[in-house]
Scaffold this active site. Structure first.
Site, PDB file in Angstrom:
ATOM      1  N   ARG A  68       0.811  -1.220   0.000  1.00 64.14           N
ATOM      2  CA  ARG A  68       0.000   0.000   0.000  1.00 64.14           C
ATOM      3  C   ARG A  68       0.843   1.268   0.000  1.00 64.14           C
ATOM      4  O   ARG A  68       0.302   2.364  -0.127  1.00 64.14           O
ATOM      5  CB  ARG A  68      -0.928   0.006   1.216  1.00 64.14           C
ATOM      6  CG  ARG A  68      -2.056  -1.000   1.112  1.00 64.14           C
ATOM      7  CD  ARG A  68      -2.976  -0.926   2.310  1.00 64.14           C
ATOM      8  NE  ARG A  68      -2.299  -1.323   3.538  1.00 64.14           N
ATOM      9  CZ  ARG A  68      -2.885  -1.352   4.738  1.00 64.14           C
ATOM     10  NH1 ARG A  68      -4.146  -0.977   4.855  1.00 64.14           N
ATOM     11  NH2 ARG A  68      -2.218  -1.745   5.803  1.00 64.14           N
ATOM     12  N   HIS A 205      11.127 -22.646   7.213  1.00 58.12           N
ATOM     13  CA  HIS A 205      12.533 -22.324   6.931  1.00 58.12           C
ATOM     14  C   HIS A 205      13.506 -23.267   7.630  1.00 58.12           C
ATOM     15  O   HIS A 205      14.647 -23.403   7.217  1.00 58.12           O
ATOM     16  CB  HIS A 205      12.828 -20.863   7.303  1.00 58.12           C
ATOM     17  CG  HIS A 205      12.838 -20.582   8.771  1.00 58.12           C
ATOM     18  ND1 HIS A 205      11.709 -20.267   9.473  1.00 58.12           N
ATOM     19  CD2 HIS A 205      13.846 -20.567   9.661  1.00 58.12           C
ATOM     20  CE1 HIS A 205      12.018 -20.062  10.738  1.00 58.12           C
ATOM     21  NE2 HIS A 205      13.303 -20.239  10.884  1.00 58.12           N
ATOM     22  N   LYS A 209      17.582 -25.515   6.425  1.00 59.44           N
ATOM     23  CA  LYS A 209      18.867 -25.433   7.102  1.00 59.44           C
ATOM     24  C   LYS A 209      19.734 -26.645   6.765  1.00 59.44           C
ATOM     25  O   LYS A 209      19.258 -27.775   6.709  1.00 59.44           O
ATOM     26  CB  LYS A 209      18.669 -25.314   8.615  1.00 59.44           C
ATOM     27  CG  LYS A 209      18.033 -23.983   9.025  1.00 59.44           C
ATOM     28  CD  LYS A 209      17.915 -23.855  10.517  1.00 59.44           C
ATOM     29  CE  LYS A 209      17.289 -22.512  10.891  1.00 59.44           C
ATOM     30  NZ  LYS A 209      18.187 -21.393  10.593  1.00 59.44           N
ATOM     31  N   ASP A 262       3.349 -21.799  17.513  1.00 51.75           N
ATOM     32  CA  ASP A 262       4.361 -21.078  16.760  1.00 51.75           C
ATOM     33  C   ASP A 262       5.533 -21.968  16.356  1.00 51.75           C
ATOM     34  O   ASP A 262       6.109 -21.776  15.283  1.00 51.75           O
ATOM     35  CB  ASP A 262       4.876 -19.901  17.599  1.00 51.75           C
ATOM     36  CG  ASP A 262       5.786 -18.972  16.825  1.00 51.75           C
ATOM     37  OD1 ASP A 262       5.483 -18.691  15.640  1.00 51.75           O
ATOM     38  OD2 ASP A 262       6.799 -18.521  17.379  1.00 51.75           O
ATOM     39  N   HIS A 267       7.936 -26.577  13.185  1.00 53.00           N
ATOM     40  CA  HIS A 267       9.364 -26.871  13.228  1.00 53.00           C
ATOM     41  C   HIS A 267       9.679 -28.187  13.937  1.00 53.00           C
ATOM     42  O   HIS A 267      10.353 -29.061  13.399  1.00 53.00           O
ATOM     43  CB  HIS A 267      10.125 -25.746  13.930  1.00 53.00           C
ATOM     44  CG  HIS A 267       9.980 -24.412  13.282  1.00 53.00           C
ATOM     45  ND1 HIS A 267       9.786 -24.245  11.927  1.00 53.00           N
ATOM     46  CD2 HIS A 267      10.003 -23.156  13.802  1.00 53.00           C
ATOM     47  CE1 HIS A 267       9.705 -22.958  11.648  1.00 53.00           C
ATOM     48  NE2 HIS A 267       9.824 -22.278  12.766  1.00 53.00           N
TER      49      HIS A 267
END
Length: 514
Positions: A68, A205, A209, A262, A267
Site C-alpha cells: 500500500r 525455513h 537449514k 508457533d 518446526h
C-alpha cells in the site's frame, strides 16, 4: 562462479538427471506481497540478491513488490538495496546490482483493489516482453493468513493464478498454516480452489537449514548409525528450540498463538518426523513426504496430559547481564494473557522401530541460551566390567545434531582418563562443525527454499497432509491447556518452568543443558 563450485552447494534433495550440475532457475519473476515487512527486509530480499550473486537466477529475473506504500519503482529499488547491503550473505557487487535493479518493479495497492491486481498483471506481461520471464511467476504471500483468501481470489480473477501457453504460477505461504486442524483444512481448501496442489509451497525455513538436511545424510549415508537408530538401543530423544529473546515487538502476532502453535506444530514436529522416519526409496518429493506422514500418523499423546505436557510464561529476570521484563509487561500484551511462551510435550511414535521410546519436545523464549538441537540419547550398556567408582562420571552415549547456531554434530561416549593409576572412565565428545569442516559457507535457509520454489522442487516443503496430521497431534493439548487457565511462570534466563523438569523426572530422566 564456476560450475564445480555451484555443484558442491547443490541441494542433495533435488531431483536432477545429473546432480553434479548446477541447479539454475529458468526464466521467471517473483511477486512479493508483504514486501514492507521485517521478514522481507531481513531475510527474503537479501536471500534473493544472494541467489543472483551466486549466478543461480536467470539474467532476466524480475522481482515485483506489492504493498500500500505510495512508492515508485525507484523508491522500491532504494529499499531493496538498503536491505541487501544490511543483510546479504555475499559481497555487494555493483555490476550484479545494476542488472538486478533493472528487473525491480513496484505496484501500489491494497488486497481488495481490483485495479491494482490488473496493474500487476500488466506489469508482469511487460516484464515478460522486456526481460523474457516466460510468463512464469511465483507469488510469495508474506502476509497474515487472514488475507490469503482475498489475495488468492484476486490472483484468480486477474488470470494470474492459472497462466496459459505452458508457463507456470506458484504460490508460497509462510506459517502459521492455520491455528488448529479446522482452520488448516479451510486454508488448504482456499489455496487449492485457486492453485493446483503441486503449485502450493508451504515454507518451513527450518527444513532449508543445512544441518536438518544433514540429518538425512547422517542416517542414510552411513552404516555406522542406522543399525542403532531404534528402540533396541535408544533410550529417548530430546528435540529443543530455545530462544534467549522475548517476543521482540511481535505482540500482535504472538499473543493468542503461543509457543506450541508457533514452533512445535511446524518446526519441531517436522524435526521429529525426519528423526523417526524410515528410509525412503529415493529423496523425491512423494517418497520423502510419504515417510514423514507415516511417522506423524503414528504419533500418540499419553493419556494423562497433566503429566505429559508443560507450559510456562516468562517473568522478569536477567538475560545474561541485562535486566529484562516479563511477558505480561511487554508492549501490546494483555496483562491477563494466558498465552504460553514455553511449551513441552512427551510423545510416543507407535512403530516397530520406536515402540517404547519417548520423544520429548520443548521450545521457549527467554531461556538460558539460543539453541536448536536434536539429541538422541542411548541406553546404558547392559553390563560394565568396572568398579562403580570407575564410572561415576559416565553418562549415556548421545548423538546431538545442532541445527543452530554453530551447526554440526556431537557424539558423546565414554573414554579412559589418561594417566590414571586405575581404570577411570569419563564422558568425552567428538565434534563436527560445518564452519570448520567445509571451506564454503552454508547458504541461508531462505536462499535454498526460494530457489527450490523457482525450480519447482518440492521435497523440502510440507504438503497439506503433514500440516493436518501435525494439528491432530497438537489440538488435544491446546484444548487441555485452555481448560487449565494461566501458565506457570518461569524467570527469564532460566530453562523454563518447574513442571517441565518434572515431566522428565517422572521418567527418571532430565533435560540436556546445551
Amino acid at each position: 562462479m564456476s560450475p564445480a563450485r555451484v555443484a558442491r552447494g547443490a541441494n542433495p534433495l533435488r531431483q536432477a538427471d545429473d546432480r553434479r550440475l548446477p541447479q539454475i532457475a529458468g526464466p521467471c519473476a517473483l511477486v512479493m506481497f508483504g514486501v514492507t515487512g521485517d521478514l522481507a527486509r531481513k531475510k527474503l530480499l537479501p536471500a534473493i540478491y544472494d541467489l543472483t550473486n551466486r549466478g543461480l537466477l536467470p539474467p532476466g529475473f524480475a522481482l515485483v513488490g506489492f504493498a500500500r506504500r505510495d512508492w515508485e519503482d525507484q523508491d522500491f529499488a532504494r529499499i531493496v538495496k538498503d536491505a541487501v547491503r544490511a543483510g546479504a550473505r555475499t559481497p555487494f557487487r555493483e555490476e550484479v546490482w545494476r542488472n538486478f535493479e533493472e528487473g525491480l518493479r513496484f505496484v501500489h495497492g491494497s488486497f481488495d483493489d481490483d485495479a491494482a491486481f490488473d496493474e500487476l498483471a500488466q506489469t508482469l506481461k511487460e516484464l515478460d516482453e522486456e526481460r523474457g520471464t516466460g510468463g512464469n511467476t511465483a507469488f510469495y504471500l508474506s502476509i497474515p493468513p487472514g488475507a490469503f483468501e482475498l489475495v488468492c481470489s484476486q490472483l484468480d480473477r486477474s488470470g494470474l493464478a492459472r497462466p496459459k501457453n505452458g508457463s507456470w504460477s506458484r504460490v508460497v505461504i509462510e506459517k502459521p498454516f492455520g491455528h488448529d486442524l479446522a482452520s488448516a483444512r479451510d486454508l488448504n481448501a482456499t489455496l487449492e480452489r485457486v492453485f493446483p496442489a503441486d503449485a502450493i509451497f508451504r515454507i518451513d525455513h527450518y527444513l532449508g537449514k543445512e544441518t536438518v538436511q544433514n540429518l538425512l545424510a547422517l542416517r542414510f549415508a552411513n552404516q555406522l548409525f542406522e543399525p542403532v537408530w531404534n528402540a533396541h538401543y535408544v533410550d529417548h530423544v530430546q528435540i529443543s528450540m530455545a530462544e534467549d529473546i522475548g517476543i521482540t515487538g511481535r505482540a500482535g502476532y504472538y499473543d493468542g498463538i503461543g509457543a506450541a502453535r508457533d514452533v512445535i506444530q511446524n518446526h519441531l514436529l517436522q524435526l521429529l518426523a525426519l528423526t523417526a522416519m524410515e528410509q525412503p526409496n529415493s529423496f523425491g518429493a512423494d517418497e520423502l513426504r510419504a515417510e514423514k506422514e507415516k511417522v506423524l500418523a503414528a504419533v500418540r499423546l499419553p493419556d494423562d496430559l497433566a503429566t505429559a505436557t508443560a507450559r510456562g510464561q516468562y517473568t522478569a529476570g536477567w538475560q545474561g547481564s541485562e535486566k529484562v521484563i516479563g511477558y505480561l509487561t511487554e508492549d501490546g500484551i494483555d496483562p491477563k494473557s494466558t498465552t504460553e511462551t514455553y511449551a513441552a510435550l512427551k510423545l510416543q511414535v507407535h512403530t516397530r522401530r520406536w515402540a517404547g521410546v519417548p520423544f520429548y519436545l520443548r521450545t521457549g523464549k527467554r531461556l538460558g541460551k539460543r539453541v536448536t538441537e536434536i539429541a538422541v540419547i542411548f541406553k546404558r550398556a547392559p553390563h560394565l566390567p568396572f568398579n562403580d567408582t570407575s564410572t561415576e562420571e559416565l553418562g549415556q552415549n548421545a548423538i546431538v545434531i545442532r541445527v543452530q547456531p554453530d551447526e554440526g554434530t556431537t557424539i558423546r561416549f565414554g573414554s579412559k582418563v589418561p594417566g590414571a593409576g586405575s581404570m577411570e572412565v569419563r564422558d568425552v565428545t567428538m565434534d563436527f562443525g560445518y564452519g570448520t569442516a567445509f571451506t564454503e559457507s552454508s547458504p541461508e535457509a531462505y536462499e535454498r527454499l526460494i530457489l527450490d520454489v523457482l525450480l519447482g522442487e518440492p521435497p523440502l516443503f510440507p504438503r497439506h497432509e503433514e500440516v493436518e496430521l501435525s494439528w491432530q497431534i497438537l489440538d488435544p493439548v491446546e484444548r487441555f491447556w485452555a481448560r487449565k487457565g494461566k501458565p506457570e511462570g518461569y524467570e527469564s534466563g532460566t530453562w523454563g518452568p518447574r513442571s517441565a523438569d518434572q515431566l522428565l523426572e517422572r521418567d527418571g530422566r532430565e533435560w540436556r543443558l546445551p
